[in-house]
Design a protein around this motif. Sequence first.
Motif, PDB file in Angstrom:
ATOM      1  N   LEU A   1       1.265 -10.116  -6.550  1.00 45.81           N
ATOM      2  CA  LEU A   1       1.793  -8.887  -5.952  1.00 45.81           C
ATOM      3  C   LEU A   1       0.914  -7.722  -6.397  1.00 45.81           C
ATOM      4  CD1 LEU A   1       3.894  -7.184  -4.450  1.00 45.81           C
ATOM      5  CD2 LEU A   1       5.346  -7.297  -6.489  1.00 45.81           C
ATOM      6  N   VAL A   2       0.275  -7.063  -5.423  1.00 43.31           N
ATOM      7  CA  VAL A   2      -0.614  -5.938  -5.696  1.00 43.31           C
ATOM      8  C   VAL A   2       0.014  -4.676  -5.123  1.00 43.31           C
ATOM      9  CG1 VAL A   2      -2.928  -4.978  -5.390  1.00 43.31           C
ATOM     10  CG2 VAL A   2      -2.619  -7.466  -5.567  1.00 43.31           C
ATOM     11  N   ILE A   3       0.056  -3.609  -5.934  1.00 46.18           N
ATOM     12  CA  ILE A   3       0.614  -2.336  -5.481  1.00 46.18           C
ATOM     13  C   ILE A   3      -0.461  -1.273  -5.633  1.00 46.18           C
ATOM     14  CG2 ILE A   3       2.459  -0.631  -5.751  1.00 46.18           C
ATOM     15  CD1 ILE A   3       4.143  -2.812  -7.073  1.00 46.18           C
ATOM     16  N   VAL A   4      -0.839  -0.662  -4.510  1.00 45.22           N
ATOM     17  CA  VAL A   4      -1.891   0.344  -4.482  1.00 45.22           C
ATOM     18  C   VAL A   4      -1.253   1.724  -4.322  1.00 45.22           C
ATOM     19  CG1 VAL A   4      -3.960   1.166  -3.285  1.00 45.22           C
ATOM     20  CG2 VAL A   4      -3.496  -1.303  -3.443  1.00 45.22           C
ATOM     21  N   GLY A   5      -1.567   2.646  -5.227  1.00 48.24           N
ATOM     22  CA  GLY A   5      -0.993   3.983  -5.159  1.00 48.24           C
ATOM     23  C   GLY A   5      -2.066   5.060  -5.188  1.00 48.24           C
ATOM     24  N   GLU A   6      -2.037   5.977  -4.239  1.00 47.87           N
ATOM     25  CA  GLU A   6      -3.028   7.057  -4.194  1.00 47.87           C
ATOM     26  C   GLU A   6      -2.887   8.000  -5.379  1.00 47.87           C
ATOM     27  OE1 GLU A   6      -4.228  10.867  -1.358  1.00 47.87           O
ATOM     28  OE2 GLU A   6      -2.923   9.286  -0.600  1.00 47.87           O
TER      29      GLU A   6
ATOM     30  N   GLU B   1       8.660  -6.752 -15.474  1.00 48.08           N
ATOM     31  CA  GLU B   1       9.377  -7.840 -14.804  1.00 48.08           C
ATOM     32  C   GLU B   1       8.856  -8.100 -13.396  1.00 48.08           C
ATOM     33  OE1 GLU B   1      13.475  -6.808 -14.948  1.00 48.08           O
ATOM     34  OE2 GLU B   1      13.660  -7.109 -17.112  1.00 48.08           O
ATOM     35  N   LEU B   2       8.387  -7.058 -12.723  1.00 46.14           N
ATOM     36  CA  LEU B   2       7.852  -7.247 -11.371  1.00 46.14           C
ATOM     37  C   LEU B   2       6.586  -8.094 -11.383  1.00 46.14           C
ATOM     38  CD1 LEU B   2       8.302  -3.735  -9.699  1.00 46.14           C
ATOM     39  CD2 LEU B   2       9.454  -5.853  -9.081  1.00 46.14           C
ATOM     40  N   GLY B   3       5.885  -8.078 -12.484  1.00 45.85           N
ATOM     41  CA  GLY B   3       4.671  -8.884 -12.582  1.00 45.85           C
ATOM     42  C   GLY B   3       3.632  -8.510 -11.542  1.00 45.85           C
ATOM     43  N   ALA B   4       3.495  -7.214 -11.273  1.00 49.08           N
ATOM     44  CA  ALA B   4       2.572  -6.746 -10.243  1.00 49.08           C
ATOM     45  C   ALA B   4       1.283  -6.223 -10.846  1.00 49.08           C
ATOM     46  CB  ALA B   4       3.236  -5.653  -9.404  1.00 49.08           C
ATOM     47  N   GLU B   5       0.238  -6.226 -10.037  1.00 52.05           N
ATOM     48  CA  GLU B   5      -1.006  -5.568 -10.386  1.00 52.05           C
ATOM     49  C   GLU B   5      -0.948  -4.156  -9.796  1.00 52.05           C
ATOM     50  OE1 GLU B   5      -4.491  -7.786  -9.236  1.00 52.05           O
ATOM     51  OE2 GLU B   5      -3.411  -9.696  -9.477  1.00 52.05           O
ATOM     52  N   TRP B   6      -0.885  -3.154 -10.660  1.00 55.86           N
ATOM     53  CA  TRP B   6      -0.782  -1.770 -10.202  1.00 55.86           C
ATOM     54  C   TRP B   6      -2.172  -1.164 -10.126  1.00 55.86           C
ATOM     55  CZ3 TRP B   6       4.018   0.384  -9.007  1.00 55.86           C
ATOM     56  CH2 TRP B   6       5.128  -0.351  -9.413  1.00 55.86           C
ATOM     57  N   MET B   7      -2.499  -0.560  -9.012  1.00 62.73           N
ATOM     58  CA  MET B   7      -3.763   0.154  -8.843  1.00 62.73           C
ATOM     59  C   MET B   7      -3.443   1.615  -8.533  1.00 62.73           C
ATOM     60  SD  MET B   7      -6.046  -2.504  -6.569  1.00 62.73           S
ATOM     61  CE  MET B   7      -6.461  -4.144  -7.174  1.00 62.73           C
ATOM     62  N   PHE B   8      -3.470   2.452  -9.560  1.00 61.79           N
ATOM     63  CA  PHE B   8      -3.123   3.859  -9.384  1.00 61.79           C
ATOM     64  C   PHE B   8      -4.374   4.708  -9.193  1.00 61.79           C
ATOM     65  CE2 PHE B   8       0.630   2.444 -11.919  1.00 61.79           C
ATOM     66  CZ  PHE B   8       1.603   2.763 -10.977  1.00 61.79           C
TER      67      PHE B   8
ATOM     68  N   VAL C   1       0.864  -1.179   0.000  1.00 62.35           N
ATOM     69  CA  VAL C   1       0.000   0.000   0.000  1.00 62.35           C
ATOM     70  C   VAL C   1       0.902   1.230   0.000  1.00 62.35           C
ATOM     71  CG1 VAL C   1      -1.922   1.186   1.100  1.00 62.35           C
ATOM     72  CG2 VAL C   1      -1.702  -1.298   1.305  1.00 62.35           C
ATOM     73  N   GLY C   2       0.995   1.859  -1.163  1.00 57.21           N
ATOM     74  CA  GLY C   2       1.895   2.994  -1.343  1.00 57.21           C
ATOM     75  C   GLY C   2       2.832   2.727  -2.499  1.00 57.21           C
ATOM     76  N   ALA C   3       2.735   3.534  -3.559  1.00 52.48           N
ATOM     77  CA  ALA C   3       3.527   3.294  -4.768  1.00 52.48           C
ATOM     78  C   ALA C   3       4.636   4.338  -4.903  1.00 52.48           C
ATOM     79  CB  ALA C   3       2.630   3.314  -5.999  1.00 52.48           C
ATOM     80  N   SER C   4       5.256   4.671  -3.791  1.00 54.66           N
ATOM     81  CA  SER C   4       6.352   5.642  -3.828  1.00 54.66           C
ATOM     82  C   SER C   4       7.683   4.910  -3.764  1.00 54.66           C
ATOM     83  CB  SER C   4       6.211   6.623  -2.662  1.00 54.66           C
ATOM     84  OG  SER C   4       6.213   5.929  -1.437  1.00 54.66           O
ATOM     85  N   LEU C   5       8.729   5.608  -3.329  1.00 54.69           N
ATOM     86  CA  LEU C   5      10.075   5.024  -3.294  1.00 54.69           C
ATOM     87  C   LEU C   5      10.132   3.760  -2.452  1.00 54.69           C
ATOM     88  CD1 LEU C   5      13.151   5.419  -3.961  1.00 54.69           C
ATOM     89  CD2 LEU C   5      13.294   6.681  -1.801  1.00 54.69           C
ATOM     90  N   SER C   6       9.675   3.827  -1.209  1.00 52.44           N
ATOM     91  CA  SER C   6       9.762   2.661  -0.325  1.00 52.44           C
ATOM     92  C   SER C   6       8.858   1.539  -0.802  1.00 52.44           C
ATOM     93  CB  SER C   6       9.426   3.051   1.110  1.00 52.44           C
ATOM     94  OG  SER C   6       8.134   3.616   1.197  1.00 52.44           O
ATOM     95  N   GLY C   7       7.698   1.886  -1.380  1.00 57.13           N
ATOM     96  CA  GLY C   7       6.818   0.856  -1.907  1.00 57.13           C
ATOM     97  C   GLY C   7       7.433   0.119  -3.079  1.00 57.13           C
ATOM     98  N   LEU C   8       8.069   0.870  -3.980  1.00 60.21           N
ATOM     99  CA  LEU C   8       8.744   0.242  -5.115  1.00 60.21           C
ATOM    100  C   LEU C   8       9.881  -0.654  -4.650  1.00 60.21           C
ATOM    101  CD1 LEU C   8       9.245  -0.083  -8.162  1.00 60.21           C
ATOM    102  CD2 LEU C   8      10.669   1.975  -8.047  1.00 60.21           C
TER     103      LEU C   8
END
Length: 413
Positions: free
Chosen positions: A29-34, A69-76, A7-14
Amino acid sequence: MKTVTVVGASLSGLYAARELRAQGFDGRLVIVGEETHRPYDRPPLSKDFLTGKAGEDQLALSDVDETLELGAEWMFGVRARGLDSRGRTVLLEDGRTVSTDGVVIATGASARRLPGPALMGVHTLRTLDDARSLRAALIEGPKRVVVIGGGFIGAETASSCAGMGHDVTVVEAAPLPLLPQLGPEMAAVCAGLHHRGGVELVTGVGVAALHGELAVNSVELADGRILPADVVVVGIGAIPNTGWLAGSTLALGDGVLCDDGCVTALPQVVAVGDVARVGGARAEHWTSATAQPRVAVRNLLAGRTVETVRPLPYFWSDQYSSRIQYAGRRRDGDQVRVVEGSVDEGSFLALYERDGVTTAAIAINRPRPFTKLRRELARAEAQPVVAEVAAQPLVVEVAAQPVVAEAAQPVAL
């Protein structure tokens, strides 16, 4: 674990996402970004991006190939609004839910704002959208800019605005800018950078109010003075983004409370970056955001704390063509001495010492010797660093352009 949600698609999240794959996690792998933007680098926002020397493409922290390559689901463009009591479901503001086995909290922090009505011309500088808005205001022509807060963001923004030809005033409530971080001697040196950069520095007084009808036109200080302003930049610190965790079982207090391994009260939930209070401290620095994810992910995948992290504090700041670098754990009462260069030359290396032991180091425009000292401090924080050059007494001269210090107040960050 079959699913991990960042939860958080910034530097630390990446960095956490990278570590999950590097450490063998091959599940969902799910990445949620506000924000609607892909991960970007924030330090240039107050410097090269603000002045127009760097474009948005130069801020990107990853390219398309790595993203794939990360193979993530990005939710922006969607904000998390809750975490269930067991930490197994992330609730999103658009009504969706993400069922998960593990969670990395990397929601960062938001700029602190002044109370009062919203006025045009008043800016913060924390996000890319903030920087876009401020840059658009500054390129319209010469402005009277008032920067509230003399910390790193405020100082860098003031430096950039001055370099663009604007009339700049910095207002700092403490007797000197960066006083808690650097101590009085080095804070006085940083005050001198403002003066040499043609920026007026007003210290020891707070802000009472911003004035204007639709747009700001002046800043009223606590002592009654009025500063005309076309643009106001508020740089008075940040608040960790923990509101969405209210009602969860996680302990909150100026961040998400974690042990020394970034693990929360729930072993399947870890926190990293600006939002994480690790081992009793919260550090809003680039190096913390990049160092914590490796350990946090290892502990998350292990299901318990098997490794801890305590990186040596390090930060840098570019102001008025000077690079300031600091590393270590300075405490009040530590003595400061210059061991290379001189303050007057604007290029030096200095040590903070207590009982003959080096506790920290600071340099202005001396990157190579500073880097060596930083490595030595990181190897043995409790052991004295032996300087290879003769020490000289520290003398700071700022009398030629005095710092205004009226009714000194404690700094609030």
